[in-house]
Structures are given as structure tokens and as C-alpha cells.
Design an enzyme around this catalytic site. Structure first.
Site, mmCIF file in Angstrom:
data_model
loop_
_atom_site.group_PDB
_atom_site.id
_atom_site.type_symbol
_atom_site.label_atom_id
_atom_site.label_comp_id
_atom_site.label_asym_id
_atom_site.label_seq_id
_atom_site.Cartn_x
_atom_site.Cartn_y
_atom_site.Cartn_z
ATOM 1 N N GLU A 188 3.728 1.420 -10.806
ATOM 2 C CA GLU A 188 4.866 0.570 -9.320
ATOM 3 C C GLU A 188 4.012 -0.165 -8.875
ATOM 4 O OE1 GLU A 188 7.379 3.880 -6.609
ATOM 5 O OE2 GLU A 188 6.227 5.315 -8.153
ATOM 6 N N CYS A 218 2.653 -5.516 -3.272
ATOM 7 C CA CYS A 218 1.621 -4.262 -3.615
ATOM 8 C C CYS A 218 1.497 -3.292 -4.276
ATOM 9 C CB CYS A 218 2.475 -2.938 -2.694
ATOM 10 S SG CYS A 218 1.892 -1.667 -2.389
ATOM 11 N N CYS A 267 -2.411 10.141 -8.277
ATOM 12 C CA CYS A 267 -3.517 9.998 -7.269
ATOM 13 C C CYS A 267 -3.740 11.351 -6.931
ATOM 14 C CB CYS A 267 -3.190 8.904 -5.997
ATOM 15 S SG CYS A 267 -4.194 9.565 -4.705
ATOM 16 N N CYS A 272 -2.897 13.685 -0.409
ATOM 17 C CA CYS A 272 -2.382 13.635 1.268
ATOM 18 C C CYS A 272 -0.539 14.428 0.847
ATOM 19 C CB CYS A 272 -2.007 12.068 1.274
ATOM 20 S SG CYS A 272 -3.640 11.226 1.636
ATOM 21 N N CYS A 302 2.381 12.216 1.596
ATOM 22 C CA CYS A 302 2.894 11.482 0.272
ATOM 23 C C CYS A 302 2.924 11.118 -1.681
ATOM 24 C CB CYS A 302 1.006 10.689 -0.194
ATOM 25 S SG CYS A 302 0.993 9.313 -1.383
ATOM 26 N N GLY A 306 -2.830 5.660 -5.836
ATOM 27 C CA GLY A 306 -3.607 5.211 -6.106
ATOM 28 C C GLY A 306 -4.938 5.332 -5.149
ATOM 29 N N GLU A 307 -6.202 5.321 -5.296
ATOM 30 C CA GLU A 307 -7.126 5.526 -4.821
ATOM 31 C C GLU A 307 -8.360 4.475 -5.173
ATOM 32 O OE1 GLU A 307 -7.954 5.675 -1.182
ATOM 33 O OE2 GLU A 307 -10.075 4.366 -2.018
ATOM 34 N N SER A 321 -6.896 -0.851 0.087
ATOM 35 C CA SER A 321 -6.726 0.097 0.739
ATOM 36 C C SER A 321 -7.249 1.209 0.973
ATOM 37 C CB SER A 321 -5.312 0.460 1.228
ATOM 38 O OG SER A 321 -5.053 1.711 2.476
ATOM 39 N N SER A 350 -7.006 4.543 5.716
ATOM 40 C CA SER A 350 -5.611 4.862 6.767
ATOM 41 C C SER A 350 -6.003 5.796 7.096
ATOM 42 C CB SER A 350 -4.921 5.603 4.715
ATOM 43 O OG SER A 350 -4.515 4.451 4.269
ATOM 44 N N LEU A 351 -6.309 5.713 8.268
ATOM 45 C CA LEU A 351 -7.049 6.892 9.402
ATOM 46 C C LEU A 351 -5.388 8.080 9.447
ATOM 47 C CD1 LEU A 351 -9.418 7.322 10.685
ATOM 48 C CD2 LEU A 351 -7.886 5.502 12.826
ATOM 49 N N HIS A 352 -4.502 7.447 10.249
ATOM 50 C CA HIS A 352 -3.646 8.593 10.154
ATOM 51 C C HIS A 352 -3.379 9.624 11.413
ATOM 52 C CE1 HIS A 352 -1.813 6.405 7.378
ATOM 53 N NE2 HIS A 352 -1.806 6.885 6.006
ATOM 54 N N ASN A 404 7.984 6.440 5.582
ATOM 55 C CA ASN A 404 8.965 6.444 5.050
ATOM 56 C C ASN A 404 9.282 7.660 4.267
ATOM 57 O OD1 ASN A 404 10.642 3.609 3.333
ATOM 58 N ND2 ASN A 404 8.132 2.960 2.397
ATOM 59 N N CYS A 428 5.215 5.248 -1.603
ATOM 60 C CA CYS A 428 4.268 4.580 -2.900
ATOM 61 C C CYS A 428 5.073 6.196 -3.648
ATOM 62 C CB CYS A 428 2.324 4.723 -1.625
ATOM 63 S SG CYS A 428 2.402 4.148 -0.858
HETATM 64 N N1 SAH Z 1 -4.735 5.490 -1.631
HETATM 65 C C1 SAH Z 1 -5.169 4.506 -1.013
HETATM 66 C C2 SAH Z 1 -4.463 3.026 -1.266
HETATM 67 C C3 SAH Z 1 -2.677 4.267 -1.787
HETATM 68 S S1 SAH Z 1 -1.891 4.579 -0.046
HETATM 69 C C4 SAH Z 1 -5.037 4.750 0.810
HETATM 70 O O1 SAH Z 1 -4.674 6.023 1.107
HETATM 71 O O2 SAH Z 1 -5.354 3.869 1.514
HETATM 72 C C5 SAH Z 1 -1.042 2.890 0.851
HETATM 73 C C6 SAH Z 1 -0.811 3.836 1.988
HETATM 74 O O3 SAH Z 1 0.157 3.604 2.591
HETATM 75 C C7 SAH Z 1 -1.842 4.731 2.800
HETATM 76 O O4 SAH Z 1 -2.005 3.900 4.299
HETATM 77 C C8 SAH Z 1 -0.577 5.913 2.892
HETATM 78 O O5 SAH Z 1 -1.113 6.531 3.672
HETATM 79 C C9 SAH Z 1 0.901 5.179 3.100
HETATM 80 N N2 SAH Z 1 1.417 5.750 2.604
HETATM 81 C C10 SAH Z 1 1.593 7.056 1.946
HETATM 82 N N3 SAH Z 1 3.088 7.826 1.818
HETATM 83 C C11 SAH Z 1 3.869 6.532 2.906
HETATM 84 C C12 SAH Z 1 5.012 7.047 2.876
HETATM 85 N N4 SAH Z 1 5.905 8.031 2.372
HETATM 86 N N5 SAH Z 1 5.526 5.903 3.873
HETATM 87 C C13 SAH Z 1 4.856 5.029 4.627
HETATM 88 N N6 SAH Z 1 3.269 5.214 4.368
HETATM 89 C C14 SAH Z 1 2.899 5.955 2.939
#
Ligand code: SAH
Length: 346
Positions: free
Chosen positions: A91, A104, A111, A115, A118, A161-162, A193, A216-218, A292, A335
């Protein structure tokens, strides 16, 4: 096995034409047909000899992805689902901002980072994307925009993907995307990212490139972050921030922190306090991202009022913070959502 032409950087193309007894400029011509004139057929490369065209055709694929679904949201966010030559689904998303178009891009098929919030991880990693497959997504979207006379201005590697789990291919693709003779997207307009693969942050810090780094801290503490993101068990915050301090040594580089708003989980007063402590001394800012919602996951997004409340808490603590606009929420824009749906046959 046919090779993919986009896996060949300019140097690879030079080596290829040298082996045929041709000069550098033949490679530059091919490269320019691919990335400047953006043709999708070797026969359209009119300044190459018939022999060379025939050779290229017999050795290389030039159409390496095909579109199988496209969704456009009310805000014009457009999601593309591509099929690769081996059937893998990938995608990409095109977004329209006031500062221009941003794409994007995915870096892997599925992946493995796991997480918990995700959708990408719903399907485990099948394989890495090659450099050409990463690049081809950008090229496809630029061709789509060419039809409207528009130019893609920004790239974020925030699809499935990472990126730091597929480091070399990502760097090779970005080199062509960034190259003035390639797709010519400025380094400052390219963001990588990562979920926080610390060893790769050191490696990235040592590169002579100026791409933006987003983390991606979160979550602002190990307990919560390990619950949300398994990578934190391998590289806890202390190690992650040690790597980031090393990265920041060079010109006090700026770091973006992505922070998903998960209501009642990471948007508390304690979290705001901890974030303030954590980012002290770094040239950093936090990008708050509305979550999302993903059908298969139980997390709930913070509503607008809750998001603003957390935003204000951080402002009061002098943390540089922005609130990301929500994009494409009437399509499967999170994603991995579209791909997961397609694989499930919905
Ligand atoms: N693996 C990398 C890049 C892909 S994810 C990373 O982790 O940064 C890109 C971003 O989208 C990350 O910050 C991820 O945490 C976030 N993300 C994943 N699922 C999401 C969702 N459902 N809604 C919003 N952001 C999301």
C-alpha cells in the site's frame, strides 16, 4: 530470472553499459528516461540503439507493480494497493496538504515489529521490498500526478514495514528519489520513521544524508511503551535516547517524535510530565497523531477535545508540539488496513 530496472542505481547502470562496451552517458540516458521523462517502455527510449533496447527488454522488467485498487477520500487522500510481480500486496497513500503533495510509502511486505495498535502487523512480514519496489511506488504516484501537472513534494516512509529493518534497500531507493537527476525530492522533504531500532539509528547518524528522522514514541515510560511496542523490550527508552543523542550531536539535528493519541492510555497528566522530562535538551518536537481505529484492535482514539487537552498540557510544559490533521478517515487509510482487508477477501 528477470531483473527489475529500478533496482539499478546510476552506478549499477554504468557498470551494466560498460560491460556492453558502452559509455557512461548511455547509462545517464536510461536513467533520465526512467526518472525524468518517466516512460514505462524501453521502446520509448528513442536515443538508445535497437540492440540496446532489445537487450534491456530481454533482461529487465520495467513494469514491476500493478494497481489493483484505489480509494479516494473526501479530503482527496488517495490510497493505492499494488501487486508486486510475485503477488505481494503493498500500500501507498497520497495526501494533499497546504504545503503540497506527500506520499506515504511502504518498505516491507507486512511487518514483524508487532506494535499492538497497528494494522500492518496483522500480517507478519513476508519479505523486504527491494530498493526498486520502494522507488516504484513513488514513481507511480509521481506519474499519477504528472497527468494533473502536479509534483510530489514530500515522502514519508510511514507505510507498512520498518525502514530500519530493511536499511540498505531503503537507502538505495531514497538516493534515487533524492538525486537531482532522479526524482529530485529534497532531503529535507523526506522522512524516515522508525519504531526505534537503536543500532540502526547510529548507522543512520553516520550517513552523509539530511533526511528527517521520525521516531514512533507513543509512550513516555518503558512500562507502557513495552506494552504497546515490543521493540521497546529490545531497545528500551534509555538505549533509544542514547542513540538519539548521538544522532543529534551532528549540528543539533532536529528529531520528530510521533505520538499516537490513545484515549485514557497515553494522554494523561503523568504522561505529559514524563514526556517533558524525556525530551529535555533534545532539539525535538512531538507530532500528536489521531489514532485511526482498526477493527481488529481495541484501542480508541482521543476525540478532538481530548486531543486538544493533551496538546495544551504539553504546550504548558514548553514541549514543542503539533497536532496532525486527520487524513482519509472515510477510507482504510491506516497502515496496512487496505491490504489486510484485501487478504481477508472482504
Ligand atoms: N515502522 C515504522 C514506520 C511505519 S508506521 C514506524 O514504526 O515508525 C508509521 C507510523 O504510523 C508510526 O508512527 C505508527 O506507530 C503509526 N501508526 C500505526 N498504526 C496506526 C493507526 N492505526 N493510526 C495512526 N497511526 C498509526
Amino acid at each position: 530470472m528477470m531483473k527489475k530496472i529500478y533496482d539499478y542505481g546510476l552506478d549499477d547502470l554504468k557498470n551494466y553499459v560498460h560491460a556492453l562496451g558502452l559509455k557512461d552517458f548511455k547509462a545517464r540516458q536510461i536513467y533520465s528516461w526512467l526518472y525524468k521523462k518517466r516512460v514505462d517502455d524501453f521502446n520509448k527510449m528513442t536515443d538508445l540503439s535497437r540492440d540496446l533496447i532489445a537487450r534491456l527488454e530481454s533482461e529487465f522488467m520495467i513494469n514491476i507493480l500493478c494497481l489493483i485498487e484505489k480509494q479516494t477520500a473526501r479530503d482527496l487522500t488517495t490510497k493505492f494497493l499494488f501487486k508486486m510481480t510475485d503477488g505481494a500486496l503493498v500500500e501507498s497513500v497520497l495526501m494533499v496538504f497546504d504545503y503540497g503533495y506527500s506520499a506515504c510509502i511502504s518498505t516491507q511486505v507486512g511487518c514483524n515489529m508487532g506494535c499492538t495498535f497497528c494494522a500492518s502487523g496483522l500480517l507478519k512480514k513476508v519479505r523486504d521490498l527491494s530498493a526498486g519496489e520502494i522507488l516504484a511506488q513513488v514513481l507511480y504516484i509521481q506519474k499519477y500526478l504528472d497527468e494533473q501537472g502536479e509534483r510530489l513534494g514530500n515522502i514519508v516512509l510511514m507505510g507498512t514495514g520498518e525502514p530500519f529493518d530493511n536499511y540498505e534497500n531503503v537507502m538505495k531507493a531514497l538516493a534515487i528519489i533524492n538525486d537531482p537527476h532522479g526524482l529530485e525530492i529534497g532531503a529535507r522533504h523526506i522522512s524516515i520513521s522508525t519504531c526505534g531500532v537503536a543500532p540502526m539509528i547510529y548507522r543512520f547518524a553516520d550517513e552523509k544524508v539530511q533526511y528527517n528522522l521520525a521516531i514512533s514514541l507513543h509512550a513516555p515510560n518503558d512500562e507502557l511503551r513495552s506494552k504497546l511496542m515490543p521493540i521497546n523490550k529490545a531497545y528500551p527508552l534509555k538505549e533509544l535516547f542514547k542513540a538519539l543523542e548521538y544522532y543529534a550531536l551532528d549540528n543539533n539535528r532536529r528529531i520528530t517524535f510521533e505520538y499516537l493519541l490513545l484515549n485514557g492510555i497515553n494522554d494523561t497528566v503523568e504522561c505529559a510530565d514524563q514526556l517533558q522530562q524525556l525530551l529535555k535538551g533534545l532539539n525535538a518536537y512531538i507530532n500528536l497523531i489521531p489514532y485511526n481505529e482498526v477493527k481488529e484492535k481495541n484501542y480508541r482514539t482521543a476525540n478532538d477535545r481530548q486531543a486538544l487537552l493533551f496538546y495544551d498540557m504539553l504546550k504548558k510544559r514548553n514541549v514543542a508540539v503539533t497536532l496532525r490533521q486527520k487524513k482519509g478517515d472515510d477510507i482504510d487509510a491506516a497502515c496496512g488496513q487496505l491490504r489486510a482487508k484485501y487478504e481477508a477477501g472482504e
